[in-house]
Design a protein around this motif. Sequence first.
Motif, PDB file in Angstrom:
ATOM      1  N   PRO A  55      55.074 -28.527 -66.249  1.00  0.00           N
ATOM      2  CA  PRO A  55      55.725 -28.015 -67.463  1.00  0.00           C
ATOM      3  C   PRO A  55      57.179 -27.622 -67.175  1.00  0.00           C
ATOM      4  O   PRO A  55      57.483 -27.063 -66.124  1.00  0.00           O
ATOM      5  N   GLU A  56      58.049 -27.946 -68.104  1.00  0.00           N
ATOM      6  CA  GLU A  56      59.477 -27.666 -67.910  1.00  0.00           C
ATOM      7  C   GLU A  56      59.752 -26.172 -68.062  1.00  0.00           C
ATOM      8  O   GLU A  56      59.331 -25.555 -69.037  1.00  0.00           O
ATOM      9  N   PRO A  57      60.464 -25.573 -67.119  1.00  0.00           N
ATOM     10  CA  PRO A  57      60.753 -24.136 -67.219  1.00  0.00           C
ATOM     11  C   PRO A  57      61.649 -23.818 -68.413  1.00  0.00           C
ATOM     12  O   PRO A  57      62.487 -24.619 -68.823  1.00  0.00           O
ATOM     13  N   SER A  58      61.489 -22.619 -68.958  1.00  0.00           N
ATOM     14  CA  SER A  58      62.372 -22.126 -70.018  1.00  0.00           C
ATOM     15  C   SER A  58      63.532 -21.324 -69.440  1.00  0.00           C
ATOM     16  O   SER A  58      64.612 -21.269 -70.023  1.00  0.00           O
ATOM     17  N   ASP A  59      63.318 -20.664 -68.325  1.00  0.00           N
ATOM     18  CA  ASP A  59      64.353 -19.865 -67.660  1.00  0.00           C
ATOM     19  C   ASP A  59      65.314 -20.801 -66.924  1.00  0.00           C
ATOM     20  O   ASP A  59      64.887 -21.614 -66.102  1.00  0.00           O
ATOM     21  N   PRO A  60      66.626 -20.718 -67.181  1.00  0.00           N
ATOM     22  CA  PRO A  60      67.575 -21.620 -66.514  1.00  0.00           C
ATOM     23  C   PRO A  60      67.644 -21.424 -64.998  1.00  0.00           C
ATOM     24  O   PRO A  60      68.128 -22.305 -64.288  1.00  0.00           O
ATOM     25  N   GLY A  99      53.394 -18.582 -68.954  1.00  0.00           N
ATOM     26  CA  GLY A  99      53.672 -19.197 -70.254  1.00  0.00           C
ATOM     27  C   GLY A  99      55.135 -19.315 -70.609  1.00  0.00           C
ATOM     28  O   GLY A  99      55.470 -19.863 -71.663  1.00  0.00           O
ATOM     29  N   ASN A 100      56.045 -18.823 -69.753  1.00  0.00           N
ATOM     30  CA  ASN A 100      57.477 -18.951 -70.032  1.00  0.00           C
ATOM     31  C   ASN A 100      57.958 -20.337 -69.594  1.00  0.00           C
ATOM     32  O   ASN A 100      58.732 -20.495 -68.663  1.00  0.00           O
ATOM     33  N   ASN A 101      57.433 -21.347 -70.300  1.00  0.00           N
ATOM     34  CA  ASN A 101      57.815 -22.737 -70.063  1.00  0.00           C
ATOM     35  C   ASN A 101      57.769 -23.469 -71.394  1.00  0.00           C
ATOM     36  O   ASN A 101      57.261 -22.934 -72.388  1.00  0.00           O
ATOM     37  N   LYS A 102      58.345 -24.669 -71.449  1.00  0.00           N
ATOM     38  CA  LYS A 102      58.503 -25.374 -72.720  1.00  0.00           C
ATOM     39  C   LYS A 102      57.168 -25.688 -73.382  1.00  0.00           C
ATOM     40  O   LYS A 102      57.086 -25.816 -74.605  1.00  0.00           O
ATOM     41  N   ASP A 103      56.087 -25.814 -72.565  1.00  0.00           N
ATOM     42  CA  ASP A 103      54.751 -26.088 -73.121  1.00  0.00           C
ATOM     43  C   ASP A 103      53.985 -24.806 -73.436  1.00  0.00           C
ATOM     44  O   ASP A 103      52.884 -24.871 -73.979  1.00  0.00           O
ATOM     45  N   GLN A 104      54.565 -23.651 -73.075  1.00  0.00           N
ATOM     46  CA  GLN A 104      53.872 -22.367 -73.195  1.00  0.00           C
ATOM     47  C   GLN A 104      52.497 -22.429 -72.519  1.00  0.00           C
ATOM     48  O   GLN A 104      51.513 -21.839 -72.989  1.00  0.00           O
ATOM     49  N   ALA A 105      52.447 -23.154 -71.420  1.00  0.00           N
ATOM     50  CA  ALA A 105      51.184 -23.370 -70.706  1.00  0.00           C
ATOM     51  C   ALA A 105      50.939 -22.262 -69.699  1.00  0.00           C
ATOM     52  O   ALA A 105      51.874 -21.762 -69.068  1.00  0.00           O
ATOM     53  N   LYS A 106      49.677 -21.880 -69.554  1.00  0.00           N
ATOM     54  CA  LYS A 106      49.265 -20.963 -68.497  1.00  0.00           C
ATOM     55  C   LYS A 106      48.915 -21.816 -67.276  1.00  0.00           C
ATOM     56  O   LYS A 106      48.118 -22.757 -67.376  1.00  0.00           O
ATOM     57  N   ILE A 107      49.518 -21.492 -66.159  1.00  0.00           N
ATOM     58  CA  ILE A 107      49.387 -22.300 -64.955  1.00  0.00           C
ATOM     59  C   ILE A 107      48.729 -21.460 -63.866  1.00  0.00           C
ATOM     60  O   ILE A 107      49.114 -20.311 -63.651  1.00  0.00           O
ATOM     61  N   PRO A 108      47.727 -22.017 -63.176  1.00  0.00           N
ATOM     62  CA  PRO A 108      47.050 -21.226 -62.137  1.00  0.00           C
ATOM     63  C   PRO A 108      48.001 -20.829 -61.006  1.00  0.00           C
ATOM     64  O   PRO A 108      48.924 -21.565 -60.664  1.00  0.00           O
ATOM     65  N   MET A 109      47.741 -19.656 -60.427  1.00  0.00           N
ATOM     66  CA  MET A 109      48.482 -19.207 -59.250  1.00  0.00           C
ATOM     67  C   MET A 109      48.088 -20.072 -58.060  1.00  0.00           C
ATOM     68  O   MET A 109      46.940 -20.484 -57.927  1.00  0.00           O
ATOM     69  N   THR A 110      49.054 -20.364 -57.205  1.00  0.00           N
ATOM     70  CA  THR A 110      48.825 -21.154 -55.998  1.00  0.00           C
ATOM     71  C   THR A 110      49.373 -20.374 -54.798  1.00  0.00           C
ATOM     72  O   THR A 110      49.963 -19.315 -54.950  1.00  0.00           O
ATOM     73  N   VAL A 111      49.180 -20.912 -53.635  1.00  0.00           N
ATOM     74  CA  VAL A 111      49.760 -20.345 -52.416  1.00  0.00           C
ATOM     75  C   VAL A 111      50.357 -21.488 -51.587  1.00  0.00           C
ATOM     76  O   VAL A 111      49.951 -22.644 -51.737  1.00  0.00           O
ATOM     77  N   PRO A 112      51.336 -21.170 -50.721  1.00  0.00           N
ATOM     78  CA  PRO A 112      51.916 -19.857 -50.489  1.00  0.00           C
ATOM     79  C   PRO A 112      53.085 -19.581 -51.435  1.00  0.00           C
ATOM     80  O   PRO A 112      53.509 -20.476 -52.168  1.00  0.00           O
ATOM     81  N   VAL A 113      53.575 -18.333 -51.384  1.00  0.00           N
ATOM     82  CA  VAL A 113      54.897 -18.046 -51.935  1.00  0.00           C
ATOM     83  C   VAL A 113      55.870 -18.409 -50.815  1.00  0.00           C
ATOM     84  O   VAL A 113      55.878 -17.790 -49.763  1.00  0.00           O
ATOM     85  N   LEU A 114      56.632 -19.458 -51.068  1.00  0.00           N
ATOM     86  CA  LEU A 114      57.509 -20.033 -50.038  1.00  0.00           C
ATOM     87  C   LEU A 114      58.953 -19.632 -50.328  1.00  0.00           C
ATOM     88  O   LEU A 114      59.412 -19.770 -51.464  1.00  0.00           O
ATOM     89  N   THR A 115      59.648 -19.128 -49.323  1.00  0.00           N
ATOM     90  CA  THR A 115      61.044 -18.723 -49.504  1.00  0.00           C
ATOM     91  C   THR A 115      61.923 -19.419 -48.480  1.00  0.00           C
ATOM     92  O   THR A 115      61.670 -19.322 -47.273  1.00  0.00           O
ATOM     93  N   LYS A 116      62.932 -20.125 -48.969  1.00  0.00           N
ATOM     94  CA  LYS A 116      63.896 -20.781 -48.077  1.00  0.00           C
ATOM     95  C   LYS A 116      65.027 -19.812 -47.788  1.00  0.00           C
ATOM     96  O   LYS A 116      65.651 -19.272 -48.703  1.00  0.00           O
ATOM     97  N   ILE A 117      65.281 -19.616 -46.502  1.00  0.00           N
ATOM     98  CA  ILE A 117      66.322 -18.700 -46.053  1.00  0.00           C
ATOM     99  C   ILE A 117      67.412 -19.506 -45.380  1.00  0.00           C
ATOM    100  O   ILE A 117      67.182 -20.178 -44.368  1.00  0.00           O
ATOM    101  N   GLN A 118      68.595 -19.475 -45.970  1.00  0.00           N
ATOM    102  CA  GLN A 118      69.747 -20.204 -45.451  1.00  0.00           C
ATOM    103  C   GLN A 118      70.957 -19.282 -45.526  1.00  0.00           C
ATOM    104  O   GLN A 118      71.427 -18.980 -46.633  1.00  0.00           O
ATOM    105  N   PRO A 119      71.430 -18.797 -44.393  1.00  0.00           N
ATOM    106  CA  PRO A 119      72.535 -17.829 -44.407  1.00  0.00           C
ATOM    107  C   PRO A 119      73.708 -18.291 -45.265  1.00  0.00           C
ATOM    108  O   PRO A 119      74.114 -19.459 -45.216  1.00  0.00           O
TER     109      PRO A 119
END
Length: 199
Positions: free
Chosen positions: A121-126, A82-102
Amino acid sequence: MLSLIFLTTVASLVTAVHVPTRTFPPTFCHGQDCPRYTVVSSTADYEERLYEPAKWTSASVTGTYSAAVSAGFGKLFQYISGNNKDQAKIPMTVPVLTKIQPGQDFIVSFFVPYADQASPPEPSDPDVFTNPLPQMTAYVRHFSGYAGDADWVANANALAKSLDNATISYHRDFYYTAGYNSPFQPVDRHNEVWFIKSD
């Protein structure tokens, strides 16, 4: 008559050993939304997948791999809670993807659910942002178990070696890790490392 029986028997045997085409989503998505792809080819060491273009929600974080993934996951979990401009609850998805770039921040990402792909939904956290990824070909190596930092590195190195041996062109300056399971799931764990095909 005997030939007809023979042909019928052969046909039933062929049907019995037929290997069905993998359906989507794969079982390791556990019924959650995950990015669509087509398997282009498969070897004993890796799978070549063509991913459709899709939006992800991402967070840029610093630190060691484990600390960065934990921090990024926390920011993204707050976003879907809910920490987004719409205060929307969003379902969890997969995968948790991490880009690794030295030399650069880690980019931790959640796949945007299909229902929100057109307009997430637009994020609230910059530090959190919508991250559209284009169609891409990924070379994917999977492994099981709880993955520590050393496991990700070892599997990325093994995948790079396989691709080098096959003289395949890929982006060498970054790769992705993909985790599909909750930390509370002790068995049937599925982890992946991805290198992206270069032109």
